[in-house]
Enzyme design. Structure first.
Site, short mmCIF file in Angstrom:
data_model
loop_
_atom_site.label_atom_id
_atom_site.label_comp_id
_atom_site.label_asym_id
_atom_site.label_seq_id
_atom_site.Cartn_x
_atom_site.Cartn_y
_atom_site.Cartn_z
CB SER A 182 5.81 4.84 10.43
OG SER A 182 7.09 4.42 9.51
CE LYS A 183 2.40 -1.67 14.30
NZ LYS A 183 1.11 -2.95 14.09
NE ARG A 184 7.30 1.08 7.32
CZ ARG A 184 8.02 1.84 6.02
NH1 ARG A 184 9.09 2.27 6.30
NH2 ARG A 184 7.08 3.08 6.04
CE LYS A 185 10.50 6.60 8.86
NZ LYS A 185 9.49 8.03 8.11
#
Ligand code: GLU
Length: 473
Positions: free
Chosen positions: A255-258
């Site tokens: 995901s974008k957060r990672k």
């Protein structure tokens, strides 16, 4: 005669194109090409709320930049166009009417407030929220009156009660889902625009799509779509629900957060499109052999539904780096020039002619280049201790640098002359190169130093040695 294979990728223009979608696109492409069929690109933009302006063009460009091409699509047209759902709105009405006439769909005039309240009550009672069919049994007169009064409405699908919907997923085998927990899905919203579930079925049917590759997050939607195929009496395409890509941390999906997940970001980061495609080929499929490097052509030949994975793969960036390195080294210096230019725009053509053959052997991704050869463009600040990192006595280091500076008065045949200089002074080779490396580059780890010196140039090399000598005083 069997029908020709037709696959499609159906991106929604809601933002950046995810690397997982690119993988689906690659498999769609490969399967269609292998089977001598066609690969279609359709834009699914019925969800206006999630629309991100301009993203359809960016998605098309992303796919193109990875070297994948489609046979029919919004930009090139084709016999089953238009290929943008909002340009097909009049087409859906006919099929909606058919469902209404056949009793497979019904008008729903419920207000948002009523629906919200209903949901809250269901949640409080720990029930799965779903439409309570308040409008299912409206009489034709009531419906007509509401319509005549201009009441806002949606059209819902009448999901049959307690029926098992089965389909044979090409990857996962037989999947059974009971309709009892299924909601009466909205097919047409109050603004007259169909929902994804309705439009996707009509379009896949009208476009003669035979195989649907998509992410496993769509599995629970598939029975609703199969029901629609059944209502219309249409043949159901083959579904292949691909695994999700897992984050290397082992904690859930990418995901974008990672970290970066958009297809574009990998190009911006200096991965070669063909290397990334090769990496994606193996992220959900294997050839059944040890082969790891596949051109797109090879992949088209070898791709097989049987070898698609059931288990979600980890997006292993180290493996991607390894594959990228292999692809970089397969390229000629001339082929690499545009990439080096893009990622090292401060470098002149003469500098690049020196650097490409030296750096290609060790480059992992092009975006690392700038840091690798920062010393060519910037003077870096470093401590005197770094020059003496290998335990060199300051006096010896000064001697090494002074003599090297004198040697640099002539900038030819540096490799041999430096080797001779070390030998004739009886210096420790490791120590000498650490001193010179730090003096020139300001860091202890660099590409082959002497080979890079011509790119730095005589004047700069001498100036850097002067700076180091200044530090050692
Ligand atoms: N528009 C959907 C998406 O962006 C396509 C889903 C499907 O392939 O059916 O994921």
């Amino acid at each position: 005669m069997t029908e020709p294979v037709r696959t499609r990728i159906a991106p929604s223009p809601t933002g950046e194109y995810h690397i997982g979608h690119l993988r689906t696109c690659l498999y769609d492409y490969a399967f269609a090409k292998q089977q001598g069929g066609q690969f279609v690109l359709r834009i699914e933009n019925t969800d206006q709320k999630r629309y991100s302006p301009g993203s359809e063009n960016r998605i098309l460009q992303d796919i193109r930049d990875y070297g994948l091409t489609w046979d029919e699509g919004p930009d090139i047209g084709g016999p089953f166009g238009p290929y943008i759902q909002t340009e097909r709105l009049n087409l859906y009405q006919k099929y909606l009417k058919q469902l209404l006439d056949d009793g497979h769909a019904y008008y729903c005039f419920c207000s948002q407030e009523r629906l919200d309240k209903m949901r809250e009550t269901q949640k409080a009672a720990k029930k799965i929220p779903k439409y309570d069919r308040h409008c299912l049994h409206l009489s034709p007169e009531e419906i007509k009156k509401n319509l005549d009064d201009g009441q806002s409405f949606v059209v819902r699908m009448r999901v049959p009660d307690n029926q098992v919907i089965s389909f044979n997923d090409a990857i996962r085998g037989k999947i059974n889902i009971n309709t009892k927990d299924m909601d009466d899905q909205v097919l047409m919203k109050s603004d007259g625009i169909p929902t994804y579930h309705f439009a996707v079925v009509v379009d896949d049917h009208l476009m003669n799509i035979t195989h649907i590759f998509r992410g496993e997050e769509w599995i629970t939607s598939t029975p609703k779509q199969i029901l629609l195929y059944q209502f219309f009496g249409w043949s159901v395409p083959v579904f292949a629900h691909l695994t999700v890509l897992l984050d290397p941390s082992g904690k859930g999906k990418m995901s974008k957060r990672k970290g970066s997940v958009s297809a574009r970001s990998f190009l911006d980061d200096g991965y070669l499109p063909e290397a990334l495609l090769n990496f994606l080929m193996l992220l959900g499929w294997n050839p059944g052999t040890n082969q790891e490097i596949f051109s797109l052509e090879d992949f088209v030949k070898q791709f097989s539904l049987e070898h698609l994975h059931k288990k979600s793969p980890i997006f292993d960036r180290k493996k991607l780096d390894y594959i990228n390195g292999i692809y970089i080294r397969q390229k000629t210096d001339g082929e690499l020039l545009p990439y080096f230019k893009k990622f090292l725009h401060a470098a002149t053509d003469d500098q690049l002619a020196v650097l490409i053959p030296v750096l290609k052997e060790r480059t992992v991704k092009f975006s690392d280049l700038k840091e690798t050869v920062r010393f060519l463009f910037d003077d870096v600040v470093y401590d005197k201790e770094l020059l003496l990192k290998k335990g060199t006595a300051p006096k010896v280091a000064v001697d090494m640098l002074a003599k090297t500076k004198a040697l640099f008065a002539d900038f030819s045949d540096l490799q041999n002359r430096i080797t001779n200089l070390i030998a004739s002074n009886n210096w420790n080779v490791g120590e000498y190169f650490m001193v010179l490396r730090v003096a020139i580059c300001g860091v202890a780890f660099t590409p082959p130093l002497v080979e890079c010196l011509p790119a730095l140039g005589q004047t700069s090399a001498i100036r850097k040695i002067d700076i180091a000598l200044g530090l050692l005083k």
